[in-house]
Design a protein around this motif. Sequence first.
Motif, short mmCIF file in Angstrom:
data_model
loop_
_atom_site.label_atom_id
_atom_site.label_comp_id
_atom_site.label_asym_id
_atom_site.label_seq_id
_atom_site.Cartn_x
_atom_site.Cartn_y
_atom_site.Cartn_z
N ALA B 276 0.64 -1.28 0.07
CA ALA B 276 0.18 -0.03 0.02
C ALA B 276 0.87 1.10 -0.01
O ALA B 276 0.52 2.18 -0.80
N LEU B 277 1.67 1.23 0.81
CA LEU B 277 2.83 2.44 0.77
C LEU B 277 3.60 2.54 -0.52
O LEU B 277 3.75 3.87 -0.82
N GLY B 278 4.03 1.45 -1.11
CA GLY B 278 4.26 1.69 -2.47
C GLY B 278 3.61 2.28 -3.23
O GLY B 278 3.91 3.19 -4.26
N ALA B 279 2.32 1.83 -3.28
CA ALA B 279 1.29 2.27 -4.29
C ALA B 279 0.81 3.67 -4.03
O ALA B 279 0.91 4.71 -5.16
N TYR B 280 1.05 4.14 -2.80
CA TYR B 280 0.92 5.62 -2.50
C TYR B 280 2.11 6.27 -3.20
O TYR B 280 1.75 7.44 -3.76
N THR B 281 3.21 6.10 -3.06
CA THR B 281 4.39 6.76 -3.43
C THR B 281 4.05 7.04 -5.02
O THR B 281 4.40 7.88 -5.59
N ALA B 282 3.70 5.88 -5.88
CA ALA B 282 3.56 5.89 -6.98
C ALA B 282 2.53 6.96 -7.44
O ALA B 282 2.44 7.71 -8.26
N LEU B 283 1.19 6.86 -6.60
CA LEU B 283 0.26 7.92 -6.74
C LEU B 283 0.65 9.30 -6.66
O LEU B 283 0.41 9.90 -7.24
N LYS B 284 1.42 9.49 -5.54
CA LYS B 284 2.13 10.87 -5.11
C LYS B 284 2.81 11.28 -6.21
O LYS B 284 2.79 12.30 -6.60
N ALA B 285 3.57 10.49 -6.89
CA ALA B 285 4.59 10.98 -7.89
C ALA B 285 3.61 11.07 -9.18
O ALA B 285 4.06 12.00 -9.91
N ALA B 286 2.56 10.87 -9.33
CA ALA B 286 1.39 10.99 -10.57
C ALA B 286 0.66 12.11 -10.12
O ALA B 286 -0.12 12.79 -11.00
N GLY B 287 0.69 12.67 -8.93
CA GLY B 287 -0.10 13.63 -8.41
C GLY B 287 -1.64 13.35 -8.09
O GLY B 287 -2.39 14.03 -8.11
N LYS B 288 -1.48 12.20 -8.00
CA LYS B 288 -3.13 11.44 -7.81
C LYS B 288 -3.56 11.10 -6.31
O LYS B 288 -4.47 10.48 -6.24
N GLU B 289 -2.47 11.30 -5.46
CA GLU B 289 -2.83 10.90 -4.09
C GLU B 289 -4.14 11.27 -3.45
O GLU B 289 -4.75 10.52 -2.73
N LYS B 290 -4.49 12.46 -3.98
CA LYS B 290 -5.88 12.88 -3.08
C LYS B 290 -7.19 12.12 -3.58
O LYS B 290 -8.08 12.13 -3.26
N ASP B 291 -6.96 11.45 -5.09
CA ASP B 291 -7.99 10.96 -5.76
C ASP B 291 -8.50 9.59 -5.70
O ASP B 291 -9.22 8.98 -6.06
N VAL B 292 -7.66 9.05 -5.11
CA VAL B 292 -7.50 7.53 -4.91
C VAL B 292 -7.59 7.05 -3.43
O VAL B 292 -7.10 7.62 -2.61
N LEU B 293 -8.44 5.94 -3.38
CA LEU B 293 -8.72 5.50 -2.09
C LEU B 293 -7.87 4.03 -1.86
O LEU B 293 -8.00 3.16 -2.78
N ILE B 294 -6.87 4.00 -0.91
CA ILE B 294 -5.94 2.75 -0.81
C ILE B 294 -6.55 2.09 0.39
O ILE B 294 -6.80 2.61 1.38
N VAL B 295 -6.99 0.73 0.29
CA VAL B 295 -7.37 0.01 1.32
C VAL B 295 -6.37 -1.14 1.63
O VAL B 295 -5.74 -1.45 0.40
N SER B 296 -5.98 -1.68 2.69
CA SER B 296 -5.04 -2.74 2.81
C SER B 296 -5.37 -3.69 4.09
O SER B 296 -6.42 -3.46 4.66
N VAL B 297 -4.48 -4.57 4.27
CA VAL B 297 -4.46 -5.58 5.49
C VAL B 297 -3.23 -5.57 6.26
O VAL B 297 -2.40 -5.44 5.55
N ASP B 298 -3.49 -5.72 7.25
CA ASP B 298 -2.12 -6.06 8.12
C ASP B 298 -2.20 -5.44 9.74
O ASP B 298 -2.10 -6.03 10.61
N GLY B 299 -2.36 -4.01 9.74
CA GLY B 299 -2.71 -3.38 11.00
C GLY B 299 -0.96 -3.54 11.78
O GLY B 299 -0.97 -3.20 12.79
N GLY B 300 0.04 -3.25 10.94
CA GLY B 300 1.25 -3.19 11.52
C GLY B 300 1.44 -1.63 11.94
O GLY B 300 0.69 -0.99 11.29
N CYS B 301 2.39 -1.30 12.79
CA CYS B 301 2.47 -0.01 13.37
C CYS B 301 2.74 0.76 12.01
O CYS B 301 2.03 2.08 12.12
#
Lengths: 336, 376, 261
Positions: B276-301
């Motif tokens: 998920a964090l990797g995906a966020y980095t890619a989205l931010k680089a494309a300027g789309k991070e505000k337009d996309v909802l990311i959901v994930s599993v794990d609950g790590g800190c």
Amino acid sequence: MSKVITPNQTEAGASDDTRRMLSQAFSVSTLGPLIALLIASAFFAIQSPRFLTGTNLSLVVQQVMVIGTLAIGQTLVILTAGIDLSNGAVMALGTIVMTKFATDYGLNPFAAILAGLIVCALFGALNGTLVTRLGLPPFIVTLGTLNIAFALTHIYSNEQTISDLPAALTFFGNTFKIGETAITYGTILMFVLFFLTWFVLQQTAVGRHIYALGNNPEAARLTGINTRRLLIMVYSVAGLIYGIAGLLLISRTSVGDPQAGQTDNLDSITAVVLGGTSLFGGRGSVLGTLVGALIVGIFRNGLQLMGVKSIFQVLITGVLVILAVSVDQLARRRQK
Amino acid sequence: MFERITSSKEGKGRTRLPLTRRNGTLLLLMAFFCQLGLAACGDNTNTASTGAGAAATTAAGVAAATTAAGAAAPGGTIQIGLITKTDTNPFFVKMKEGAEKEAQAKGAKLLSAAGKFDGDNESQVTAIENMVNAGVKGILITPSNTKAIVPAIQKARDKGVLVIALDTPTDPQEGTDALFATDNKKAGVLIGQYAKAAMAGKPAKIATLDLAPGITVGVLRHDGFLEGYGIKNGDAQIVCSQDTQGDQAKGQTAMENCLQKEPGINLVYTINEPAALGAYTALKAAGKEKDVLIVSVDGGCTGVQGVKDGKIGATSQQYPLKMATAGVDAVVDFAASGKKATGYTDTGVTLITGKPQTGVDAKDIQFGLDNCWGNK
Amino acid sequence: MESPAQIPVLQARGLVKRYGNVTALDGTDFDLLPGEILAVIGDNGAGKSSLIKALSGATIPDEGQIFLDGKQVHFRSPLDARKQGIETVYQDLAVAPALAIADNLFLGRELRRPGVLGSVFRMLDKKRMLTEASSHMQDLKIGIRSMRQAVETLSGGQRQGVAVARSAAFARHVVIMDEPTAALGVKESGMVLDLIRRVREKGLPVILISHNMPHVFEVADRVHIQRLGRRVAVVRPHNFSMSDAVAIMTGAMAGEEVTNN
């Protein structure tokens, strides 16, 4: 005219055939690793009462079986001043061929095994041909074939682990007992392979040629040895041995696993180096490799019995490798 | 004229056996094999004092690493084995810490091992063998290859060892005595439901960043997500599916590739938080991070922090600590009463989000941080 | 002229070899008489090495003929020449340093055990190789005690001895030596020159290629002077001066075919 010693005098004490053969078997380069092995064994025996039991030692040998066999082929290649990074991947491909042929295509298990062995030997031949015909460094060639074999394994298996294998395929996992200890046939096969390789390397002309090829390829060529054919043969035989390692892997895990063997190339090189064989070629012995493989196995087993984190096993192996190479270099310098 | 040039050491002292290097090797080798031979004939218990052992330990420089509490006395203390996929993933690190703590609390000894990489079956097989040989009462394992490990587990079970799968079931699930794991399907369903509610009827272009082909955990979460969202595999709203192996860098690459294929992606399911964090980095680089909802599993800190920072919309938290402690307790119980744990025990999963949606049960970020695993 | 016309052991007539635009051999002749040490000298580019390569089978000449013991031969490879009994001691010795002396001596021609052990199992007869290696070395009076020593533990002169012994052991007609003293000091060069004489004493003629005039003049029976791809002179050292030979070599003096005198 200066007087010269007669031949009889020089060879006087060496008239005992067996003694000379045995003594040739364990050359200088094997002594150091052997001492290390004994010291390590003694150490672990003190650390854990379970270490020195028949069952545990049999386990160690079983766990070393696959890497040890891969290391036999690796030794042959390294003796020619080459190196084989593809052996783990080729082995994995072989296991997939063997298991798929036996289950999916319902072939006779022996035919399936043969098919796997042939595929592995062909990869070896490919390596050898590229090294001789194109004159490329073995490191580069086997790096390439590593990736090819890896990809083929994954494509052909479609990432599926193959299980429910016919009994003949896992035959070498069967055991027989000596006293309290269960010994697997696979480990016997490994020892037999080591003996055969030792025999060829030390007792036949081909063995001498392999050493010469690694030590001074130009000299080998000028004395009439067909170095091209010899090199291809070495790589092909190594490939065949990787196939046998694959069979042993199947017998141990009872599955065909496309993910297997990924770090085995480096592990096999570690065993060879720990055993005193020089990466520059032309020096070393395959029995040293056996000792090297046992050292790795004993450390892994002993440390695990002690409860040591597995990451430390990796650290210790690294330290051992450097120690082994340094000791060998020092001994060689002193000899001169 | 040639002078006699002698440079060989041989030929000296031929009357007695000289200790040349070759002879020495022979003797040592014979000693080694005698040792092996004696061992094979019977159980050769070595009763050297632990004092000598401790000295040798520090001399060898491995003092820091032992997890054993005190001297090894297999007669008295229960031994429990824990085999994780790798040593390095914080999920397994947390599991191991939890297991160690619980083992110590219960007076048991924990032996641990791990594979070299995710998918390393052989190391896990070796570990099982060694642990059984060391006399463990039970083994807790997160199997790297859910199918391939089954025969080795069977051999252990045949010897009366209790084997419990943690986090990932074997294939078939009955390959182990019991399974303590997250309900991975439910984890997916929760975030799927959340996503459906959060999207509020907007047409979705969905990317799924998955694990790797054929691995049950990945399949369960993926399918759960789709079920929670209310669609099936092959639905037109799913515009891209890529594998990430649960790795952050690969997650980034996967997202980049998906964006290339379909720039209008607005919902991303990810197999775990690194992806998920990797995906966020890619989205931010494309300027789309505000337009996309990311959901994930794990609950790590790290992941919950990601939710707090607004990078991840919601995550299903799982509890490796619970898996480990429950596992240790089960083995201790087995040792005491002979009763084996069986079946599947759900170790729980909770939806964590900063922006709760009606109709979807969730806990807030503070809860997430209090219960997360990994480095806080 | 003292002796009747002897049939040359190795003879060449009109050898031509071209490498692209360069003519290395321009119709060279060559004669090697039985039991002699013939030195081949010439400046760089004279065609010395091309001549030797043609005679030892390392290259195939474009034109010309080679005769061995009076019969015409065509060498397709060095192995071919070797099979016909011509052995070469290469400048870099072609030995495997890590291997033992006996191993090197028999490299490519190893002896096998008699009977089943040898034919089926292909086992080496190490004992026999050790004893025979010893006797070959002894023939040439090289005093190394153990044939099991690795060649790399020997001095330069001793290594040369091993290479020479190998050729002498297997040669039936000719031994060719390429710059045998080039890498050696004074004392060891002397030993090697002795060695060359002993090879001759064994009955094997020697072709010696060397840049070292004093050595050539010390040991050779005749000297073949090569210049610009042809043989320009053959002289006998004991009644010819070194400086004149050098002059012919460089072209300062005209050569004349001096065959026997």
